[in-house]
Design a protein around this motif. Structure first.
Motif, short mmCIF file in Angstrom:
data_model
loop_
_atom_site.label_atom_id
_atom_site.label_comp_id
_atom_site.label_asym_id
_atom_site.label_seq_id
_atom_site.Cartn_x
_atom_site.Cartn_y
_atom_site.Cartn_z
N ALA A 156 -7.00 -28.84 14.74
CA ALA A 156 -8.17 -27.94 15.24
C ALA A 156 -7.93 -27.08 16.05
O ALA A 156 -8.29 -25.71 16.60
CB ALA A 156 -9.64 -28.54 15.15
N ALA A 157 -6.93 -27.94 17.39
CA ALA A 157 -7.24 -26.91 18.48
C ALA A 157 -6.04 -26.76 18.49
O ALA A 157 -5.91 -25.15 18.88
CB ALA A 157 -6.74 -28.04 19.71
N LYS A 158 -5.03 -27.11 18.12
CA LYS A 158 -3.74 -25.75 17.84
C LYS A 158 -4.11 -24.56 16.88
O LYS A 158 -3.68 -23.46 17.44
CB LYS A 158 -2.87 -25.97 16.70
N ALA A 159 -5.19 -24.84 15.85
CA ALA A 159 -5.35 -23.68 15.64
C ALA A 159 -5.98 -22.49 15.51
O ALA A 159 -6.44 -21.50 16.05
CB ALA A 159 -5.93 -23.74 13.81
N GLU A 160 -7.09 -23.02 17.12
CA GLU A 160 -8.09 -22.83 17.78
C GLU A 160 -6.87 -21.88 18.71
O GLU A 160 -7.46 -20.25 18.84
CB GLU A 160 -8.85 -23.68 18.36
N ALA A 161 -6.16 -22.37 19.41
CA ALA A 161 -4.99 -21.28 20.34
C ALA A 161 -4.61 -20.51 19.38
O ALA A 161 -3.99 -19.75 19.72
CB ALA A 161 -4.11 -22.72 20.70
N LEU A 162 -3.70 -20.83 18.36
CA LEU A 162 -3.06 -20.03 17.91
C LEU A 162 -4.10 -18.84 17.33
O LEU A 162 -3.48 -17.91 17.44
CB LEU A 162 -2.53 -20.12 16.11
N ARG A 198 -6.55 -17.61 19.57
CA ARG A 198 -6.99 -17.01 20.22
C ARG A 198 -5.63 -16.04 20.72
O ARG A 198 -5.32 -15.20 21.05
CB ARG A 198 -7.12 -18.41 21.35
N LYS A 199 -4.52 -16.88 20.26
CA LYS A 199 -3.33 -16.19 21.03
C LYS A 199 -3.20 -14.55 19.57
O LYS A 199 -2.91 -13.62 20.26
CB LYS A 199 -2.25 -16.68 20.42
N ARG A 200 -3.80 -14.59 18.83
CA ARG A 200 -3.81 -13.39 17.80
C ARG A 200 -4.58 -12.00 18.04
O ARG A 200 -5.36 -11.39 17.82
CB ARG A 200 -3.97 -14.24 15.92
N ARG A 201 -5.78 -12.83 18.60
CA ARG A 201 -6.96 -11.52 19.52
C ARG A 201 -6.07 -10.94 20.37
O ARG A 201 -5.62 -10.48 20.62
CB ARG A 201 -7.79 -12.11 19.78
#
Length: 138
Positions: free
Chosen positions: A127-133, A135-138
């Motif tokens: 979940a943390a990796k998905a959230e980090a990814l 954020r990067k995409r935004r």
């Protein structure tokens, strides 16, 4: 007249008396029969707790009987001790088996909790990796 001397010498006065006063013949042999009595010191008294055996000698069976009763009593006592020890050992083995089973149950619970914690941690990590990814995409 001959006087028989067996244990102690006879005093001279007694010899003179017997020669002066002979007794009438006794028995078929005739002659004088003289008894010399000896007086000894009395024997030491027997203690009150002393065992005095009277009567005929005991047979071997009677002599051995107290030892056989003692051996029988010892066998009974040892049998009771062995039974108590066997009972205690059964209880000890049951307690040790229960402790081993309890240890296995605790190990299983710990292992399953560790797996659950690892799964939650992995899910949190994902979940943390998905959230980090995200954020990067935004």
């Amino acid at each position: 007249m001959e006087i028989e001397r067996r244990h102690a010498p006879v005093p001279g006065e007694l010899l003179d008396y017997l020669r002066a006063n002979p007794t009438p013949p006794q028995g078929a042999e005739g002659g004088v029969h003289v008894h010399v009595h000896h007086h000894y010191a009395p024997a030491a008294p027997i203690p009150a707790d002393h065992i005095v055996h009277q009567g005929p000698q005991q047979s071997m069976a009677h002599k051995i009987l107290p030892y056989l009763w003692t051996a029988l009593l010892a066998c009974v006592v040892l049998t009771i001790c062995a039974a108590v020890l066997a009972t205690v050992l059964v209880v000890v083995v049951a307690v040790l088996a229960a402790l081993a089973l309890l240890g296995l149950v605790i190990a299983y619970v710990i292992n399953s909790q560790t797996g659950a914690i690892a799964a939650r941690g992995k899910a949190a990590m994902d979940a943390a990796k998905a959230e980090a990814l995200g954020r990067k995409r935004r």
